[in-house]
Design a protein around this motif. Structure first.
Motif, PDB file in Angstrom:
ATOM      1  N   GLU A   1       3.924   9.887  -1.531  1.00  0.00           N
ATOM      2  CA  GLU A   1       5.029   9.011  -1.140  1.00  0.00           C
ATOM      3  C   GLU A   1       5.947   8.743  -2.337  1.00  0.00           C
ATOM      4  O   GLU A   1       5.495   8.430  -3.430  1.00  0.00           O
ATOM      5  CB  GLU A   1       4.491   7.689  -0.600  1.00  0.00           C
ATOM      6  CG  GLU A   1       5.587   6.720  -0.165  1.00  0.00           C
ATOM      7  CD  GLU A   1       5.030   5.421   0.366  1.00  0.00           C
ATOM      8  OE1 GLU A   1       5.819   4.497   0.624  1.00  0.00           O
ATOM      9  OE2 GLU A   1       3.796   5.331   0.521  1.00  0.00           O
TER      10      GLU A   1
ATOM     11  N   SER B   1       3.684   8.713  -5.827  1.00  0.00           N
ATOM     12  CA  SER B   1       2.286   8.265  -5.895  1.00  0.00           C
ATOM     13  C   SER B   1       1.356   9.467  -5.808  1.00  0.00           C
ATOM     14  O   SER B   1       1.557  10.375  -4.995  1.00  0.00           O
ATOM     15  CB  SER B   1       1.987   7.287  -4.761  1.00  0.00           C
ATOM     16  OG  SER B   1       0.614   6.981  -4.711  1.00  0.00           O
TER      17      SER B   1
ATOM     18  N   ALA C   1      -5.803   2.779  -7.389  1.00  0.00           N
ATOM     19  CA  ALA C   1      -6.461   3.506  -6.302  1.00  0.00           C
ATOM     20  C   ALA C   1      -7.400   2.591  -5.530  1.00  0.00           C
ATOM     21  O   ALA C   1      -8.082   1.732  -6.103  1.00  0.00           O
ATOM     22  CB  ALA C   1      -7.233   4.697  -6.863  1.00  0.00           C
TER      23      ALA C   1
ATOM     24  N   LEU D   1       0.831  -1.193   0.000  1.00  0.00           N
ATOM     25  CA  LEU D   1       0.000   0.000   0.000  1.00  0.00           C
ATOM     26  C   LEU D   1       0.870   1.249   0.000  1.00  0.00           C
ATOM     27  O   LEU D   1       1.982   1.250   0.541  1.00  0.00           O
ATOM     28  CB  LEU D   1      -0.922   0.007   1.223  1.00  0.00           C
ATOM     29  CG  LEU D   1      -2.010  -1.061   1.258  1.00  0.00           C
ATOM     30  CD1 LEU D   1      -2.761  -1.004   2.588  1.00  0.00           C
ATOM     31  CD2 LEU D   1      -2.988  -0.870   0.113  1.00  0.00           C
ATOM     32  N   THR D   2       0.372   2.312  -0.582  1.00  0.00           N
ATOM     33  CA  THR D   2       1.072   3.588  -0.594  1.00  0.00           C
ATOM     34  C   THR D   2       0.055   4.697  -0.404  1.00  0.00           C
ATOM     35  O   THR D   2      -1.154   4.477  -0.536  1.00  0.00           O
ATOM     36  CB  THR D   2       1.830   3.795  -1.921  1.00  0.00           C
ATOM     37  OG1 THR D   2       2.571   5.012  -1.844  1.00  0.00           O
ATOM     38  CG2 THR D   2       0.869   3.868  -3.088  1.00  0.00           C
ATOM     39  N   CYS D   3       0.537   5.879  -0.093  1.00  0.00           N
ATOM     40  CA  CYS D   3      -0.340   7.032   0.128  1.00  0.00           C
ATOM     41  C   CYS D   3       0.092   8.166  -0.802  1.00  0.00           C
ATOM     42  O   CYS D   3       1.223   8.166  -1.310  1.00  0.00           O
ATOM     43  CB  CYS D   3      -0.293   7.478   1.588  1.00  0.00           C
ATOM     44  SG  CYS D   3       1.354   7.946   2.155  1.00  0.00           S
ATOM     45  N   PRO D   4      -0.769   9.155  -1.050  1.00  0.00           N
ATOM     46  CA  PRO D   4      -0.408  10.258  -1.953  1.00  0.00           C
ATOM     47  C   PRO D   4       0.826  11.011  -1.456  1.00  0.00           C
ATOM     48  O   PRO D   4       0.956  11.299  -0.263  1.00  0.00           O
ATOM     49  CB  PRO D   4      -1.655  11.142  -1.937  1.00  0.00           C
ATOM     50  CG  PRO D   4      -2.770  10.242  -1.555  1.00  0.00           C
ATOM     51  CD  PRO D   4      -2.168   9.246  -0.602  1.00  0.00           C
TER      52      PRO D   4
ATOM     53  N   VAL E   1      -2.138   8.856  -5.690  1.00  0.00           N
ATOM     54  CA  VAL E   1      -3.366   8.353  -5.063  1.00  0.00           C
ATOM     55  C   VAL E   1      -2.990   7.347  -3.984  1.00  0.00           C
ATOM     56  O   VAL E   1      -1.857   6.858  -3.931  1.00  0.00           O
ATOM     57  CB  VAL E   1      -4.296   7.685  -6.103  1.00  0.00           C
ATOM     58  CG1 VAL E   1      -4.795   8.687  -7.129  1.00  0.00           C
ATOM     59  CG2 VAL E   1      -3.588   6.520  -6.791  1.00  0.00           C
ATOM     60  N   ALA E   2      -3.944   7.059  -3.123  1.00  0.00           N
ATOM     61  CA  ALA E   2      -3.776   6.002  -2.133  1.00  0.00           C
ATOM     62  C   ALA E   2      -4.216   4.687  -2.752  1.00  0.00           C
ATOM     63  O   ALA E   2      -5.335   4.575  -3.256  1.00  0.00           O
ATOM     64  CB  ALA E   2      -4.595   6.303  -0.883  1.00  0.00           C
ATOM     65  N   GLY E   3      -3.336   3.698  -2.739  1.00  0.00           N
ATOM     66  CA  GLY E   3      -3.683   2.428  -3.356  1.00  0.00           C
ATOM     67  C   GLY E   3      -2.554   1.436  -3.267  1.00  0.00           C
ATOM     68  O   GLY E   3      -1.639   1.567  -2.450  1.00  0.00           O
ATOM     69  N   THR E   4      -2.602   0.425  -4.114  1.00  0.00           N
ATOM     70  CA  THR E   4      -1.593  -0.626  -4.131  1.00  0.00           C
ATOM     71  C   THR E   4      -0.628  -0.382  -5.286  1.00  0.00           C
ATOM     72  O   THR E   4      -1.036  -0.059  -6.399  1.00  0.00           O
ATOM     73  CB  THR E   4      -2.245  -2.007  -4.294  1.00  0.00           C
ATOM     74  OG1 THR E   4      -3.048  -2.020  -5.481  1.00  0.00           O
ATOM     75  CG2 THR E   4      -3.116  -2.325  -3.101  1.00  0.00           C
TER      76      THR E   4
ATOM     77  N   SER F   1      -8.862  -2.692   4.578  1.00  0.00           N
ATOM     78  CA  SER F   1      -8.286  -2.919   3.246  1.00  0.00           C
ATOM     79  C   SER F   1      -7.738  -4.327   3.087  1.00  0.00           C
ATOM     80  O   SER F   1      -6.677  -4.543   2.493  1.00  0.00           O
ATOM     81  CB  SER F   1      -7.176  -1.890   2.956  1.00  0.00           C
ATOM     82  OG  SER F   1      -7.693  -0.581   2.992  1.00  0.00           O
TER      83      SER F   1
END
Length: 319
Positions: free
Chosen positions: A54, A77, A94, A49-52, A79-82, A278
């Motif tokens: 990063e 990144s 996302a 997972l990552t966040c905006p 968006v927040a997503g994988t 999640s």
């Protein structure tokens, strides 16, 4: 006339100088590479997972894909997503996004409008899907030709607000999904409860229909709609002419005992808890979570307590 002699390095000296230059260049490259964030997480099959905002990696070593942008030679990144990697391409899917359909996907939708020879269906996508009258099973035989009388009785089959499970058959020129319910597994949904989760959490499986030991049926729609209902045997949907039209298109729910109602409510709360953390939803994960809830003798409301929900997620993800 003056002759000047210039001394050249020997062959062994040239080899020594070349080796020294190569060594320094290699060391410089290694130092530059060490400044880049290692990609051990992307080598494995599991996505992280990552966040905006990063920083993911260096733009000089990898190409940016959807969900990322480049700033100061870094892939970041948006968006927040994988995070997913295909060779040198880095993309971020996302967590909160509309469903992107593919042919053959199983989806759950809600009828929004009845039109001539078709129904409009809300399938949690960018635009409503379409279910043609020619793509449903009608009384009197699956393969029979649709008549004008069938078009006049369309609201007897599906009307506004009805829930149904269908399969993506094709796409129209404007990108809208074309659905079909020709299989006995598909059709109107009754005797249950709808749960909505982010579509990214529903993985593609061999079968999206499965039953829990408590007498609860689950349908995992790839569009993020999950149906939790009372267990129904296949024989109950079959009639003398292939299927029981009254059972398939009825708007009335069957009588559901208290134990089944409690089991349905417990499963829906488990799905909500896993989605809030999640956790990808599969038949194995949901079965493990349900067995853990039964072993802990957790009631329906007790599952929603923070300590209980955290323990449930830890038990499912520990393996």
């Amino acid at each position: 006339m003056q002759i000047t002699f210039t001394s050249f390095p020997s062959q062994s000296g040239l080899r020594s100088a070349y080796a020294s230059a190569t060594k320094h260049a290699t060391e410089d490259d290694e130092d530059a590479y060490m400044d880049v964030e290692p990609f051990d997480d992307f080598e494995s099959d599991s996505s992280r997972l990552t966040c905006p905002g990063e920083t993911l990696t260096s733009a000089q070593s990898f190409m940016r894909g959807h969900g990322t942008y480049v700033d100061n030679d870094d892939v970041i990144s948006s968006v927040a997503g994988t995070v997913e990697r295909v060779n040198k391409l880095i993309t971020v899917r996302a967590l909160r996004t509309r469903y992107n359909p593919e042919v053959g996907d199983l989806v759950i939708g809600r009828i929004t409008e009845v039109q001539p020879r078709r129904w409009k269906v809300d399938a949690n996508s960018r635009q409503d899907a379409v279910l043609m009258l020619s793509s449903v099973n009608l009384p009197g035989g699956v393969q029979r030709r649709k008549l004008e009388s069938d078009e006049l009785q369309m609201r007897n089959f599906f009307e506004e607000g009805d829930l149904l499970v269908a399969e993506v058959q094709a796409f129209f020129s404007d990108g809208a999904m074309s659905l079909h319910t020709r299989s006995l597994k598909y059709g109107k949904l009754r005797n249950g409860q709808l749960v909505t989760v982010p579509p990214i959490l529903v993985r593609r499986l061999k079968s999206h229909f499965f039953s829990l030991p408590s007498g609860v049926d689950l349908i995992l729609g790839l569009n993020g709609y999950i149906w939790v209902s009372k267990h129904v045997k296949e024989s109950e949907r079959e009639g003398e002419e292939g299927f029981d039209a009254e059972a398939v298109y009825s708007n009335r729910n069957d009588d559901i005992d208290d134990a089944t109602r409690t089991a349905i409510a417990r499963v829906t709360n488990i799905i909500r808890i896993l989605a809030a953390h999640s956790v990808p939803l599969t038949d194995v994960v949901l079965l493990e979570a349900y067995e853990w809830a039964v072993e802990q003798d957790a009631d329906v409301k007790g599952l929603l307590q923070e300590d209980v929900s955290d323990a449930l997620v830890a038990a499912v993800t520990s393996g």
